[in-house]
Scaffold this active site. Structure first.
Site, PDB file in Angstrom:
ATOM      1  N   ASP A  76      39.498  37.178  41.572  1.00 29.27           N
ATOM      2  CA  ASP A  76      39.255  38.519  40.605  1.00 29.27           C
ATOM      3  C   ASP A  76      41.194  38.675  40.842  1.00 29.27           C
ATOM      4  O   ASP A  76      42.334  38.175  40.165  1.00 29.27           O
ATOM      5  CB  ASP A  76      39.040  39.804  41.311  1.00 29.27           C
ATOM      6  CG  ASP A  76      39.293  41.032  39.992  1.00 29.27           C
ATOM      7  OD1 ASP A  76      39.187  40.625  39.059  1.00 29.27           O
ATOM      8  OD2 ASP A  76      39.375  42.125  40.740  1.00 29.27           O
ATOM      9  N   TYR A  82      32.948  42.115  45.992  1.00 30.00           N
ATOM     10  CA  TYR A  82      32.960  42.448  44.513  1.00 30.00           C
ATOM     11  C   TYR A  82      32.030  43.700  44.156  1.00 30.00           C
ATOM     12  O   TYR A  82      31.622  44.067  42.713  1.00 30.00           O
ATOM     13  CB  TYR A  82      33.736  41.227  43.853  1.00 30.00           C
ATOM     14  CG  TYR A  82      34.104  41.736  42.439  1.00 30.00           C
ATOM     15  CD1 TYR A  82      35.542  42.072  42.023  1.00 30.00           C
ATOM     16  CD2 TYR A  82      33.330  41.740  41.455  1.00 30.00           C
ATOM     17  CE1 TYR A  82      35.687  42.705  41.073  1.00 30.00           C
ATOM     18  CE2 TYR A  82      33.607  42.502  39.637  1.00 30.00           C
ATOM     19  CZ  TYR A  82      35.475  42.992  39.644  1.00 30.00           C
ATOM     20  OH  TYR A  82      35.140  43.608  38.630  1.00 30.00           O
ATOM     21  N   ASP A 105      45.687  34.099  52.024  1.00 34.07           N
ATOM     22  CA  ASP A 105      47.156  34.694  51.723  1.00 34.07           C
ATOM     23  C   ASP A 105      48.496  33.717  51.676  1.00 34.07           C
ATOM     24  O   ASP A 105      49.130  33.993  50.257  1.00 34.07           O
ATOM     25  CB  ASP A 105      47.153  35.845  53.071  1.00 34.07           C
ATOM     26  CG  ASP A 105      46.967  34.965  54.217  1.00 34.07           C
ATOM     27  OD1 ASP A 105      46.241  33.976  54.264  1.00 34.07           O
ATOM     28  OD2 ASP A 105      47.377  35.207  55.951  1.00 34.07           O
TER      29      ASP A 105
END
Ligand code: NAI
Ligand code: MG
Length: 335
Positions: A231, A127, A207
């Site tokens: 996020d 990020y 996931d």
């Protein structure tokens, strides 16, 4: 996530910002003023309007107000958000981003019994876009994981669990593919976990977690994860419990703490009194807990719950037709 002492008087930096930021901040201060705590509000300017007026969206003066305060309440910025909020987080070394995901009644929550905290590392990882560059063939983004930063955030998560009577912390990663970086993250997680024998430690792939958040969100109490995964999962969490008007957040650091709703300045409804003030109010409640003003926090949250349960005074995003200030008045009357 709390300071050790309870003070007689707190200096609070108040940065309403742009658009509905100002409306939800006014509504929130209305309630804070009823709580019998001595707050000294110091207002600071930041955002689009401030940029037009002063030439910079985040004046040094505003940063100093935040530096000198016990805590900061932030509304929302508009187009300059990245230059404002991201910069404040960096300047104040706010390494922990906390997003509680909790279902409230009379909202669009998918389940009525969701209640967990996402603890997101805020200073490194994919990020952090300064590790991105164009190359001849395409582009490269580097994912930097340091022992120091990950140890700090994981310890923060366990400590949060301990202080808030949570029994489990879940680490979220993709160590089966990112064997070195997330392998290290997972390793550090279990090392830190040994210091907290009373708290269960488990880990999931990101996931799978994305799926569990929709199918069995009740299994989570505290999630700790790296910056980008945090996020993404926290917005999924927002969807899970009914949208932006209800989601608060905290940024905690070495030099200060800032509390803000997750939503932005909402230009589509700004100035019309339609904004739901509850996300900002729940952010203020996180601030009260950070300041160890737990009784006031409980009282404030109970009043919000009462208004949501009644279902009579709700803003448009929750299917009602009340204004921002009408909702605030209703909450005030239920304190
Ligand atoms: P947004 O969060 O401002 O709005 C998204 C949608 O949700 C809009 O339809 C809005 O009306 C609705 N909404 C948001 N908060 C609400 C509330 N409290 N009550 C009722 N409805 C609400 O996000 P968007 O539209 O992507 O961005 C608008 C501006 O906000 C942009 O300039 C963006 O840069 C800025 N922004 C600032 C943030 C910050 O200051 N931390 C975070 C996100 C966006
Ligand atoms: Mg986001």
């Amino acid at each position: 996530m709390s300071t050790s002492k309870t003070k007689d008087k707190y200096q609070i930096a108040v940065i309403p910002g742009d658009g509905i930021g100002k409306e939800v901040m006014d509504a929130t201060i209305l309630i804070l003023d009823e709580l019998d705590i001595d707050f000294d509000y110091v207002y600071g300017e930041a955002g689009d309007e401030c940029g037009k007026k002063t030439g910079t969206p985040l004046p040094e003066k505003t940063l100093n107000i935040i530096r000198n305060a016990d805590a900061c309440l932030f509304g929302a910025a508009g187009e300059t958000a990245a230059d404002v909020i991201v910069k404040i987080r960096q300047e104040m070394k706010m390494y922990a981003n906390l997003r509680p995901i909790k279902s409230y009644p009379n909202t669009n929550a998918l389940f009525d019994d969701v209640d967990f905290m996402i603890v997101r590392e805020n200073t490194e990882g994919l990020y952090i876009a300064d590790k991105e560059e164009l190359t001849e063939d395409g582009a490269i983004a580097k994912r930097v994981i340091t022992k120091k930063a990950e140890e700090r955030i994981i310890d923060y998560a366990f400590n949060y669990a301990k202080e808030n009577n949570k029994s489990k912390v879940t680490a979220v990663h993709k160590a089966n593919v990112l064997k070195k970086s997330d392998g290290l993250f997972r390793q550090i997680f279990y090392d830190v976990a040994e210091k907290y024998p009373d708290i269960e430690a488990e880990d999931f792939y990101v996931d799978a977690t994305a799926m569990y958040l929709i199918t069995q969100p009740q299994k989570f109490e505290v999630i700790v994860t790296t910056n980008l995964f945090g996020d993404i999962l926290s917005d999924e969490g927002a969807g899970l419990v009914g949208g932006l008007g209800l989601i608060p957040s905290a940024n905690i650091g070495e030099d200060g703490a800032l509390f803000e709703p997750v939503h932005g300045s909402a230009p589509d409804i700004a100035g019309e009194g339609k904004a739901n003030p509850i996300a900002m109010m729940l952010s203020a409640i996180m601030m009260l807990r950070y300041l160890n003003e737990n009784e006031a926090a409980e009282k404030f949250e109970a009043a919000i719950l009462k208004v949501l349960n009644d279902g009579e005074t709700l803003t448009g995003d929750l299917g009602g037709s009340s204004s921002t200030i009408e909702v605030a008045e209703a909450i005030k009357n239920n304190l």
